[in-house]
Design an enzyme around this catalytic site. Structure first.
Site, PDB file in Angstrom:
ATOM      1  N   GLY A 107       0.841  -1.190   0.000  1.00 51.41           N
ATOM      2  CA  GLY A 107       0.000   0.000   0.000  1.00 51.41           C
ATOM      3  C   GLY A 107       0.874   1.236   0.000  1.00 51.41           C
ATOM      4  N   HIS A 108       1.899   1.191  -0.845  1.00 52.59           N
ATOM      5  CA  HIS A 108       2.796   2.342  -0.975  1.00 52.59           C
ATOM      6  C   HIS A 108       3.688   2.138  -2.199  1.00 52.59           C
ATOM      7  CE1 HIS A 108       4.777  -0.490   1.939  1.00 52.59           C
ATOM      8  NE2 HIS A 108       5.612  -0.489   0.927  1.00 52.59           N
ATOM      9  N   ALA A 109       4.449   3.186  -2.521  1.00 55.44           N
ATOM     10  CA  ALA A 109       5.461   3.114  -3.582  1.00 55.44           C
ATOM     11  C   ALA A 109       6.742   3.706  -3.007  1.00 55.44           C
ATOM     12  CB  ALA A 109       5.016   3.910  -4.802  1.00 55.44           C
ATOM     13  N   ARG A 157       2.476  -0.935  -4.774  1.00 62.13           N
ATOM     14  CA  ARG A 157       2.300  -2.376  -4.639  1.00 62.13           C
ATOM     15  C   ARG A 157       1.417  -2.730  -3.448  1.00 62.13           C
ATOM     16  NH1 ARG A 157       7.708  -2.103  -3.181  1.00 62.13           N
ATOM     17  NH2 ARG A 157       7.624  -0.629  -4.886  1.00 62.13           N
TER      18      ARG A 157
END
Ligand code: T46
Length: 136
Positions: free
Chosen positions: A52-54, A99
């Protein structure tokens, strides 16, 4: 800008014998970056997801060294889902890719080879900030 097409399955060496298998991963040979950190995700409860981040700069290789899980990657325009379930294959994720990791099997373990040490400042945890960085 990175795209989901830059995320690729990497086929790792698999040395098999009567006693089982070993898969060595060498920086700049089997993967394109120098390994700066190794960590692993495990004991993920049923139904829980990770990610839940990049990342602004970080590159990573994700390997299901036990069990299986899905990785949904997103470049802000397109999404792709990969199911990882083999110790001799990893998913390469370059910088600037959102992702989510989900559907962990019971006992599933995600080994991560990362190009750098942990740095919270390298994260986009806000999806809109990530989209702006991707010029979407
Ligand atoms: C990714 C997926 C696959 C550290 O202190 N050091 C570390 O090296 C890491 C990765 C995390 N942490 C701390 C930071 C948070 O307080 O552990 C906590 C959970 O981290 P995070 O929310 O980043 O965990 P995941 O599983 O959502 O994401 C991690 C990686 O951060 C990420 O790059 O791709 O695993």
């Amino acid at each position: 800008m990175s795209s989901v097409n830059d995320c690729k399955i990497i086929y790792l060496p698999r040395i098999a014998s009567r006693q089982g298998c070993i898969s060595p991963v060498t920086s700049c040979k089997d993967i394109s970056f120098d390994i700066g950190r190794v960590y692993y995700l495990y004991d993920v409860p049923d139904g829980e997801s990770r990610g839940g981040h990049a990342h602004m700069q970080l590159q990573q290789l994700l390997v299901a060294v036990m069990g299986s899980f899905d990785v949904v990657i997103d470049d802000g325009r397109e999404k792709k889902r990969f199911t990882l379930n083999r110790g001799d294959q990893g998913l390469f994720i370059p910088k600037l890719i959102w992702r989510e990791l989900e559907n962990f099997s019971t006992g599933g373990i995600c080994l991560v080879l990362a190009s750098d040490i942990y740095d919270e400042k390298d994260y986009y945890r806000d999806y809109d900030a990530f989209l702006r960085a991707q010029n979407r």
